[in-house]
Design an enzyme around this catalytic site. Structure first.
Site, PDB file in Angstrom:
ATOM      1  N   TRP A 127      -2.956   4.613   7.886  1.00 55.30           N
ATOM      2  CA  TRP A 127      -3.098   4.889   9.313  1.00 55.30           C
ATOM      3  C   TRP A 127      -4.226   4.102   9.990  1.00 55.30           C
ATOM      4  O   TRP A 127      -4.420   4.238  11.187  1.00 55.30           O
ATOM      5  CB  TRP A 127      -3.292   6.395   9.560  1.00 55.30           C
ATOM      6  CG  TRP A 127      -4.295   7.043   8.646  1.00 55.30           C
ATOM      7  CD1 TRP A 127      -4.018   7.794   7.537  1.00 55.30           C
ATOM      8  CD2 TRP A 127      -5.724   6.985   8.740  1.00 55.30           C
ATOM      9  NE1 TRP A 127      -5.175   8.205   6.929  1.00 55.30           N
ATOM     10  CE2 TRP A 127      -6.243   7.719   7.643  1.00 55.30           C
ATOM     11  CE3 TRP A 127      -6.632   6.389   9.621  1.00 55.30           C
ATOM     12  CZ2 TRP A 127      -7.610   7.874   7.416  1.00 55.30           C
ATOM     13  CZ3 TRP A 127      -7.992   6.536   9.387  1.00 55.30           C
ATOM     14  CH2 TRP A 127      -8.466   7.260   8.307  1.00 55.30           C
ATOM     15  N   ASN A 128      -4.983   3.334   9.244  1.00 50.91           N
ATOM     16  CA  ASN A 128      -6.146   2.706   9.909  1.00 50.91           C
ATOM     17  C   ASN A 128      -5.781   1.435  10.685  1.00 50.91           C
ATOM     18  O   ASN A 128      -6.337   1.187  11.757  1.00 50.91           O
ATOM     19  CB  ASN A 128      -7.286   2.460   8.917  1.00 50.91           C
ATOM     20  CG  ASN A 128      -6.912   1.578   7.760  1.00 50.91           C
ATOM     21  OD1 ASN A 128      -5.736   1.388   7.457  1.00 50.91           O
ATOM     22  ND2 ASN A 128      -7.909   1.017   7.112  1.00 50.91           N
ATOM     23  N   LYS A 151       7.512   1.681   5.910  1.00 54.21           N
ATOM     24  CA  LYS A 151       7.146   3.054   6.253  1.00 54.21           C
ATOM     25  C   LYS A 151       5.666   3.140   6.617  1.00 54.21           C
ATOM     26  O   LYS A 151       4.796   2.885   5.794  1.00 54.21           O
ATOM     27  CB  LYS A 151       7.392   3.994   5.077  1.00 54.21           C
ATOM     28  CG  LYS A 151       7.197   5.454   5.483  1.00 54.21           C
ATOM     29  CD  LYS A 151       7.073   6.391   4.301  1.00 54.21           C
ATOM     30  CE  LYS A 151       5.662   6.626   3.878  1.00 54.21           C
ATOM     31  NZ  LYS A 151       4.857   7.389   4.840  1.00 54.21           N
ATOM     32  N   PRO A 152       5.360   3.524   7.859  1.00 56.10           N
ATOM     33  CA  PRO A 152       3.968   3.753   8.227  1.00 56.10           C
ATOM     34  C   PRO A 152       3.508   5.134   7.774  1.00 56.10           C
ATOM     35  O   PRO A 152       4.313   5.963   7.354  1.00 56.10           O
ATOM     36  CB  PRO A 152       4.002   3.680   9.755  1.00 56.10           C
ATOM     37  CG  PRO A 152       5.386   4.136  10.121  1.00 56.10           C
ATOM     38  CD  PRO A 152       6.293   3.727   8.978  1.00 56.10           C
ATOM     39  N   SER A 203      -4.606   4.633  -0.404  1.00 55.78           N
ATOM     40  CA  SER A 203      -5.682   5.157  -1.248  1.00 55.78           C
ATOM     41  C   SER A 203      -5.427   4.848  -2.728  1.00 55.78           C
ATOM     42  O   SER A 203      -4.293   4.544  -3.129  1.00 55.78           O
ATOM     43  CB  SER A 203      -5.773   6.666  -1.045  1.00 55.78           C
ATOM     44  OG  SER A 203      -4.521   7.245  -1.377  1.00 55.78           O
ATOM     45  N   GLU A 224      -3.034  -2.743  -2.291  1.00 56.93           N
ATOM     46  CA  GLU A 224      -4.335  -2.953  -1.638  1.00 56.93           C
ATOM     47  C   GLU A 224      -4.918  -1.571  -1.432  1.00 56.93           C
ATOM     48  O   GLU A 224      -4.421  -0.794  -0.609  1.00 56.93           O
ATOM     49  CB  GLU A 224      -4.154  -3.670  -0.298  1.00 56.93           C
ATOM     50  CG  GLU A 224      -3.679  -5.117  -0.413  1.00 56.93           C
ATOM     51  CD  GLU A 224      -4.763  -6.083  -0.883  1.00 56.93           C
ATOM     52  OE1 GLU A 224      -5.880  -5.651  -1.235  1.00 56.93           O
ATOM     53  OE2 GLU A 224      -4.481  -7.293  -0.897  1.00 56.93           O
ATOM     54  N   CYS A 258     -10.754  -0.670   5.098  1.00 54.97           N
ATOM     55  CA  CYS A 258     -10.926  -0.718   3.648  1.00 54.97           C
ATOM     56  C   CYS A 258     -12.097  -1.614   3.286  1.00 54.97           C
ATOM     57  O   CYS A 258     -12.886  -1.292   2.418  1.00 54.97           O
ATOM     58  CB  CYS A 258      -9.642  -1.217   3.008  1.00 54.97           C
ATOM     59  SG  CYS A 258      -9.076  -2.756   3.725  1.00 54.97           S
ATOM     60  N   GLU A 432      -2.977 -10.455  -0.895  1.00 52.08           N
ATOM     61  CA  GLU A 432      -2.205 -10.661   0.327  1.00 52.08           C
ATOM     62  C   GLU A 432      -2.767 -11.881   1.060  1.00 52.08           C
ATOM     63  O   GLU A 432      -3.887 -12.303   0.822  1.00 52.08           O
ATOM     64  CB  GLU A 432      -2.273  -9.412   1.232  1.00 52.08           C
ATOM     65  CG  GLU A 432      -1.557  -8.224   0.621  1.00 52.08           C
ATOM     66  CD  GLU A 432      -1.298  -7.094   1.603  1.00 52.08           C
ATOM     67  OE1 GLU A 432      -2.232  -6.325   1.864  1.00 52.08           O
ATOM     68  OE2 GLU A 432      -0.161  -6.995   2.110  1.00 52.08           O
TER      69      GLU A 432
HETATM   70  P1  NAD Z   1      -2.689   7.159   1.646  1.00 49.89           P
HETATM   71  O1  NAD Z   1      -2.697   6.596   0.277  1.00 49.89           O
HETATM   72  O2  NAD Z   1      -2.804   8.630   1.795  1.00 49.89           O
HETATM   73  O3  NAD Z   1      -1.334   6.765   2.400  1.00 49.89           O
HETATM   74  C1  NAD Z   1      -0.933   5.429   2.590  1.00 49.89           C
HETATM   75  C2  NAD Z   1       0.564   5.369   2.738  1.00 49.89           C
HETATM   76  O4  NAD Z   1       1.162   5.696   1.485  1.00 49.89           O
HETATM   77  C3  NAD Z   1       1.148   6.355   3.733  1.00 49.89           C
HETATM   78  O5  NAD Z   1       2.235   5.755   4.394  1.00 49.89           O
HETATM   79  C4  NAD Z   1       1.617   7.508   2.833  1.00 49.89           C
HETATM   80  O6  NAD Z   1       2.616   8.301   3.427  1.00 49.89           O
HETATM   81  C5  NAD Z   1       2.110   6.749   1.632  1.00 49.89           C
HETATM   82  N1  NAD Z   1       2.097   7.483   0.357  1.00 49.89           N
HETATM   83  C6  NAD Z   1       1.265   8.479  -0.042  1.00 49.89           C
HETATM   84  N2  NAD Z   1       1.543   8.856  -1.296  1.00 49.89           N
HETATM   85  C7  NAD Z   1       2.562   8.066  -1.736  1.00 49.89           C
HETATM   86  C8  NAD Z   1       3.271   7.944  -2.972  1.00 49.89           C
HETATM   87  N3  NAD Z   1       3.010   8.727  -4.024  1.00 49.89           N
HETATM   88  N4  NAD Z   1       4.236   7.014  -3.053  1.00 49.89           N
HETATM   89  C9  NAD Z   1       4.514   6.189  -2.015  1.00 49.89           C
HETATM   90  N5  NAD Z   1       3.883   6.264  -0.816  1.00 49.89           N
HETATM   91  C10 NAD Z   1       2.907   7.189  -0.676  1.00 49.89           C
HETATM   92  O7  NAD Z   1      -3.822   6.378   2.433  1.00 49.89           O
HETATM   93  P2  NAD Z   1      -4.343   6.616   3.931  1.00 49.89           P
HETATM   94  O8  NAD Z   1      -5.203   7.838   3.930  1.00 49.89           O
HETATM   95  O9  NAD Z   1      -3.196   6.527   4.871  1.00 49.89           O
HETATM   96  O10 NAD Z   1      -5.224   5.288   4.165  1.00 49.89           O
HETATM   97  C11 NAD Z   1      -6.568   5.190   3.840  1.00 49.89           C
HETATM   98  C12 NAD Z   1      -6.760   4.446   2.543  1.00 49.89           C
HETATM   99  O11 NAD Z   1      -6.150   3.144   2.625  1.00 49.89           O
HETATM  100  C13 NAD Z   1      -8.217   4.178   2.251  1.00 49.89           C
HETATM  101  O12 NAD Z   1      -8.495   4.429   0.894  1.00 49.89           O
HETATM  102  C14 NAD Z   1      -8.365   2.686   2.543  1.00 49.89           C
HETATM  103  O13 NAD Z   1      -9.420   2.046   1.866  1.00 49.89           O
HETATM  104  C15 NAD Z   1      -7.051   2.161   2.126  1.00 49.89           C
HETATM  105  N6  NAD Z   1      -6.808   0.847   2.737  1.00 49.89           N
HETATM  106  C16 NAD Z   1      -6.848  -0.268   1.940  1.00 49.89           C
HETATM  107  C17 NAD Z   1      -6.672  -1.546   2.494  1.00 49.89           C
HETATM  108  C18 NAD Z   1      -6.720  -2.781   1.637  1.00 49.89           C
HETATM  109  O14 NAD Z   1      -6.226  -3.817   2.080  1.00 49.89           O
HETATM  110  N7  NAD Z   1      -7.282  -2.750   0.441  1.00 49.89           N
HETATM  111  C19 NAD Z   1      -6.440  -1.670   3.850  1.00 49.89           C
HETATM  112  C20 NAD Z   1      -6.405  -0.517   4.646  1.00 49.89           C
HETATM  113  C21 NAD Z   1      -6.585   0.738   4.053  1.00 49.89           C
END
Ligand code: NAD
Length: 451
Positions: A127-128, A151-152, A203, A224, A258, A432
C-alpha cells in the site's frame, strides 16, 4: 461482494472495491494466458503498444493521482510523480533492447542467447506505492512478452483499478488484468496453475509464504521485502549540509518506504548537532491534508500502521528514548503522527531493530567506524543504506563494507529505472529495474548452430 476503502486523512470509509471471487480470478488468468500467445510473438508491436500505453497514463496522471491521495494519504505532488513514473517505465522498457546476446560467431558457428517470455506474471503490491510499484512490475513484464494479473493491497485498491482501466483501453484485451481483494486472493494467485512467475513487493512474512507456495509449482519469484536501512554519518560530515537530505530520506511518504532511512548512526561528537538539525526540520514541516499544496507530509496510510508506530515510540520511551521533536499521534480525525526524532535509544530497542515504516527516526551515537559498521550490519535486512560525508571517495570505501543491496553516498534513497533495485538477506530475492530486472521476466534460450 465489496470491501471498504478508508481515506487515511479522515479515517472514514469513502469507497468500496470489488472482492474478486475465485471464478473471476480464473477468468482473469485465462484472459492473460490467451492474450499472452499473441502478445509474446512480435516485439515491435509490443514496443509500440507500450509507447501508446505510456501516453495514455500520462494523459490520466491527475485523475489517478487524486484517487491515490484519497486512499493512501500522500501529498498530491508525490502522487502525481508516482503515477507519472509508470509512463516513464513503460517508455524506458519499450525502448530498451532485449537480446539476442551473441556468445560466439566465428568459423566454427554461432551461439546466441534468446530471451523468451515466461507466460503469465502474478504481480502483487503493497500500500505504500501501489501505482508506482505496479509500473515496476508491469513495464518489464510486458516488454519481455508476458501478460500480467495484478493485485494491489486491499488498503489501496482504487488507483490501481483506475490504472488498469487506462491500460485496458490502450493495450490488447487481457494483457493487463487487475484483481482486488485480500491476502487470500494473493495466495490464490501464487498457487494458480496459470501463474509462471510471481513478482511480489511486501513484508518479509508474506514474502516467505509466497516463496514457499511458488516453490511447489517451480515458479520464478522476485521478492522485494522490508528494510531497516542504516545511514552512517562520518566524522567529517557537516550536520547543516546533510540534514535536509537525511531528513527527507527518512520522512518522505511519511516514512512509509521500504528503502527509507530507518536509523542514523552518528559519531558521538556530532550527535547533538545532527539531532538539533533534524529536529529543527521536523518541527517546521507541514503535516496535514494531502490535497493541500502546502502539505509536505500526509497521514500514515492505515490504522494498523498508526497503532504500530505509536506502540514503537511508546516502547522506545519506556527504554529511555527522548523525542527531540514530535513523539505522538496528532489529535483529530485521520491517522496523523508528528514527525519524530528520537535520541537516547540504541540497538536492542524495537524502534531501532525493526522496520518502523513511519515518520520516526532514531539517532544513535557510535564510538568509531568499526562500531558503526557492526551496528549497521547487525540486522536481518539488507535493502538500502547510505554514508554521509564531505569526502565522497571515502564514503564509497565505507559504502562497500555495508551488507546491503544498495548504498548511496550523501543521498538516500535514489531509484532509477536504469539502475538495479534489490535487497540482500531477508530484504529480498532477485532484482527489479534496469536490464537486470527485465531479465528476471525471461527465460534464457541458448541456440547454437554450426557454420
Ligand atoms: P504485506 O506483505 O502485508 O502485503 C503486500 C501485498 O501482498 C498485499 O497486496 C497483500 O494483500 C499481499 N499478500 C499478503 N499475504 C500474502 C500471501 N501469503 N500470498 C500472496 N500475497 C499476499 O505488505 P504491506 O503491509 O502491504 O507493505 C509494507 C511492506 O512492504 C513493508 O515491509 C515494506 O518494506 C515492504 N516494501 C518493500 C519494497 C521493496 O521494494 N523492497 C517496496 C515497498 C514496500
Amino acid at each position: 461482494m465489496k470491501f471498504q476503502v478508508v481515506n487515511p486523512s479522515t479515517g472514514a470509509v469513502f469507497a468500496h472495491a470489488p472482492e474478486c471471487t475465485s471464478d473471476q480470478l480464473d477468468a482473469a488468468m485465462a484472459a492473460a494466458a490467451d492474450a499472452q500467445r499473441s502478445w509474446g510473438q512480435d516485439q515491435s508491436e509490443r514496443r509500440l503498444a507500450m509507447e501508446k500505453a505510456a501516453a495514455a497514463v500520462d494523459a490520466e496522471v491527475d485523475r489517478i493521482a487524486a484517487v491515490l491521495t484519497a486512499e493512501q494519504g500522500k501529498p498530491l505532488a508525490l502522487a502525481r510523480r508516482e503515477v507519472g513514473g509508470v509512463a516513464t517505465r513503460l517508455r524506458w522498457f519499450a525502448e530498451v533492447e532485449l537480446g539476442p546476446e551473441v556468445l560466439q560467431d566465428d568459423d566454427r558457428g554461432r551461439v546466441e542467447i534468446l530471451r523468451r517470455p515466461l507466460g503469465v506474471v502474478a504481480a502483487i503490491t503493497p500500500w505504500n506505492f501501489p501505482v508506482g510499484l505496479a509500473g515496476w512490475k508491469i513495464a518489464p513484464a510486458l516488454r519481455a512478452g508476458n501478460t500480467v494479473v495484478l493485485k494491489p493491497s486491499p488498503f489501496t485498491p482504487l488507483a490501481t483499478l483506475l490504472l488498469g482501466d487506462v491500460l485496458h483501453d490502450a493495450l490488447p484485451a487481457g494483457v493487463v488484468n487487475v484483481v482486488t481483494g485480500g491476502d487470500d486472493l494473493g495466495a490464490h494467485m501464487v498457487q494458480h496453475p496459470v501463474t509462471r512467475k510471481v513478482s511480489f513487493t511486501g513484508s518479509v512474512g508474506a514474502g516467505v509464504a509466497v516463496n514457499q507456495a511458488a516453490a511447489a509449482g517451480l515458479k520464478r519469484v522476485t521478492l522485494e521485502l522490508g528494510g531497516n536501512d542504516p545511514a552512517i554519518v562520518l566524522d567529517d560530515a557537516d550536520p547543516a549540509a546533510i540534514a535536509e537530505g537525511l531528513f527527507w530520506g527518512a520522512f518522505m511518504n511519511t516514512g512509509q518506504a521500504c528503502a527509507a532511512v530507518k536509523r542514523v548512526y552518528v559519531p558521538a561528537r556530532l550527535h547533538d548537532a545532527v539531532v538539533d538539525a533534524l529536529a529543527a526540520i521536523a518541527s517546521t514541516v507541514q503535516v496535514g491534508d494531502p490535497t493541500d499544496d502546502a502539505t509536505q507530509l500526509g497521514p500514515l496510510s492505515t490504522l494498523p500502521q498508526l497503532r504500530r508506530v505509536t506502540e514503537l515510540v511508546d516502547d522506545a520511551r519506556r527504554h529511555g528514548a527522548v523525542a527531540a521533536a514530535g513523539g505522538r499521534p496528532i489529535d483529530g480525525p485521520g491517522y496523523f503522527f508528528e514527525p519524530t526524532v528520537l535520541t537516547g535509544v540504541a540497538d536492542g530497542v524495537r524502534v531501532v531493530d525493526e522496520e518502523q515504516f513511519g515518520p520516526v527516526l532514531p539517532v544513535i551515537p557510535y564510538r568509531d567506524l568499526e562500531d558503526a559498521l557492526a551496528r549497521a550490519n547487525a540486522t536481518q535486512f539488507g535493502l538500502g543504506s547510505s554514508v554521509w560525508t564531505s569526502d565522497p571517495e571515502r564514503g564509497a570505501e565505507v559504502a562497500a563494507r555495508i551488507d546491503a543491496g544498495m548504498t548511496w553516498v550523501n543521498a538516500h534513497p535514489v531509484s532509477s529505472v536504469e539502475h538495479p533495485f534489490l535487497g540482500v538477506k531477508a530484504s529480498g530475492v532477485g532484482v527489479e529495474n534496469g536490464i537486470w530486472g527485465l531479465h528476471t521476466f525471461t527465460d534464457m534460450h541458448l541456440v547454437s548452430r554450426p557454420r
